[in-house]
Design an enzyme around this catalytic site. Structure first.
Site: not given
Length: 561
Positions: A47, A109-110, A159, A475
């Site tokens: 993502e 959940f999630q 949802k 760096m």
């Protein structure tokens, strides 16, 4: 109509042709509707890559890229990419799935409070609670994202709001609702224009300092009109790279920690700095006090919060750079003729001649990145799009690769996000498939996003990546050499063979050990329909110089140590 269908319909009405992201349980109704739309969805492999790809897409086109993911970890994986876009004022619309509204706050959940998480790094975020809100929310998101100062927004979509149905009003008027996000004004008032012109015409040693706002407002023509009329030299911040062609005779170079020596040395000699579209970051001016003690400052910026925030200014003008500069040029052209010569310009040329680059010698027969980048510029079309990762690769490009057109340089300037360049280059190539897109990478940064090779291969996105490979986080290792008595910890890494890794993914992989081999591989990559990765071994102690040590005055440039 369902909320999910309304969202997709809203995206289509906003002109969205492509989205980047990963499907998951809480966003499945939306993806199901995308299947029946004309929108191309590109499945990324992480993502964060989706956010960077949407960002790269936006920077090239100047309109929002769209990243879409599921809830919980899918949403939180977007956060670094959203913050990257926020720091660099890049327009983006992020859409996240969410657990049903009746489960919000119950640690389902999630579930993650992505609204709370992203509030500090978005221009606006909003959770859609009912299906009927969708058309207004989508229209708000795109309007707010693209209004100056541009930036990312986020829509969180539970949802049940996706599956629920309602009557939809796609003609909803959002003009009143977006009023708090409008800049106070776009045009300078006549008194500000007159005062600015008075200061410019009375200055003996003026200089332009241009930032990313010049690119965002497409103000290159107006800025050059003033500079060429009065022979005013031009410097750029890192994010202003490409705002004017870097081969222009009035261009001195980029300013800052890894700026051109001539630019850094010249700045304190000025008596007027005309700063346009810059926020005066620490990487540009190093120290905020006394960096140009004899100079007055005019600061033109769309964001009133930036004017006078880091640096005290003598005249602040809040407005759109293109419109303000056009008004200033009109007044200048009315009052004075075009200059043909000027002692100050001769002084600038002397600085440019005096402070030419020199590279310390190194043991061994290695490719030197500055030389490689100068040769690479010669073979690439002038409108090629260059992305960078973060680190030495990025600063070598800043110093030695000339950008000749606006919106052809993509980098993470504010947040300094390693792993940005490769997925951003994917987004840029999707936005402009007719252009050559090259990511200049370091091995450390590339390893953070190499999984997106699978995306580029499966979606037929032929970007070219040059991995400047010193088997280290270069760096940081350079700072350990300079400031920590060569006490190395966590910086030297064992890498895979990047050419072989690319071939495993189905891409073209090449190992190049001379500049000629690199250029040959780039030319071949420009003709292929698959991505190309070129593994370029470089010396592990080839440092990016010049450099201003942190906290030192802008003139305290180190060219060797």
């Amino acid at each position: 109509m369902s909320g999910a269908r309304a969202l997709v319909r809203g995206l289509e009405r906003e002109g969205v042709k492509v989205t980047f992201g990963i499907i998951g349980g809480s966003i499945m109704p939306v993806f199901d509707e995308i299947l029946d739309s004309d929108i191309r969805h590109i499945t990324m492999r992480h993502e964060q890559g989706a956010a960077h790809a949407a960002d790269g897409y936006a920077r090239v086109l100047g309109r929002p890229g769209v990243a879409i993911t599921t809830s919980g970890p899918g949403a939180t994986n977007l956060v670094t990419g959203i913050a990257t876009a926020y720091m660099d004022s890049s327009p983006m619309v992020a859409i996240t799935g969410q657990v049903p509204t009746y489960m919000v706050g119950k640690m389902a959940f999630q579930e993650t409070d992505i609204i709370g998480v992203t509030k500090p790094i978005t221009k606006w975020n909003y959770q859609i609670r009912t299906p009927g809100e969708v058309p207004e929310a989508v229209k708000m998101a795109f309007r707010i994202s693209t209004m100056p100062r541009t930036g990312p927004v986020l829509l969180d979509f539970p949802k049940d709001a996706q599956t629920g149905e309602a009557e939809m009003d796609f003609e909803v008027d959002v003009e009143q609702a977006i009023t708090p996000f409008r800049p106070p004004k776009l045009d300078a008032c006549p008194e500000e224009v007159k005062r600015a012109v008075d200061m410019i015409l009375s200055a003996e040693r003026p200089v332009f300092l241009v930032g990313g706002g010049v690119i965002a407002s497409s103000a290159t023509g107006e800025l050059l009109a003033i500079a060429e009329h009065l022979l005013i030299p031009i410097m750029a911040t890192f994010m202003g790279k490409g705002a004017v062609p870097e081969n222009h005779p009035l261009y001195v170079g980029n300013l800052g920690m890894h700026g051109k020596v001539a630019a850094n040395k010249l700045l304190p000699e000025t008596d007027l700095i005309i700063a346009v579209g810059t926020r005066w970051s620490d990487r540009t001016v190093s120290e905020f006090e006394n960096f140009a003690p004899e100079a007055k400052i005019i600061h033109i910026d769309i964001d009133p919060k930036e004017v006078g925030k880091n640096v005290k200014v003598d005249l602040g003008i809040v407005g759109d750079a293109k419109r303000v500069l056009a008004a200033i040029y009109g007044e200048i052209a009315r009052r004075v003729r075009r200059r043909e010569d000027w002692p100050w310009l001769r002084t600038v040329q002397e600085f440019k001649e005096k402070y030419r680059e020199e590279f310390p010698e190194l043991d061994g027969d290695y490719i030197r990145p500055p030389e490689l980048l100068k040769e690479l510029r010669k073979i690439l079309p002038v409108d090629s799009i260059i992305a960078t990762e973060v680190g030495q690769n990025q600063m070598w490009v800043a110093l030695y690769f000339q950008i000749l057109k606006p919106r052809t340089f993509i980098t993470s300037g504010g947040l300094g996000t390693m792993g940005f360049g490769f997925p951003a280059s994917i987004g840029a190539k999707v936005a402009r498939p007719d252009k050559v897109v090259v990511d200049i990478a370091g091995d450390g940064s590339f390893m953070m996003s190499e999984r997106e090779l699978a995306t580029a291969v499966s979606e037929n996105i032929p970007v070219i990546t040059l991995v400047l490979n010193n088997s280290s986080l270069g760096m940081v290792a350079q700072w350990q050499r300079m400031f920590f008595n060569r006490r190395y910890v966590g910086t030297y890494i064992k890498n895979p063979d990047f050419d072989k890794l690319a071939r495993v993914y189905g891409a073209n992989g090449v190992r190049a050990e001379t500049i000629d081999e690199v250029l040959k591989a780039v030319k071949e990559g420009m003709e292929l329909d698959v991505p190309t990765v070129i593994d370029v071994p470089i010396h592990p102690e080839d440092d990016v110089l010049p450099m201003v040590p942190p906290g030192e005055h802008i003139t305290k440039v180190v060219t060797r140590y």
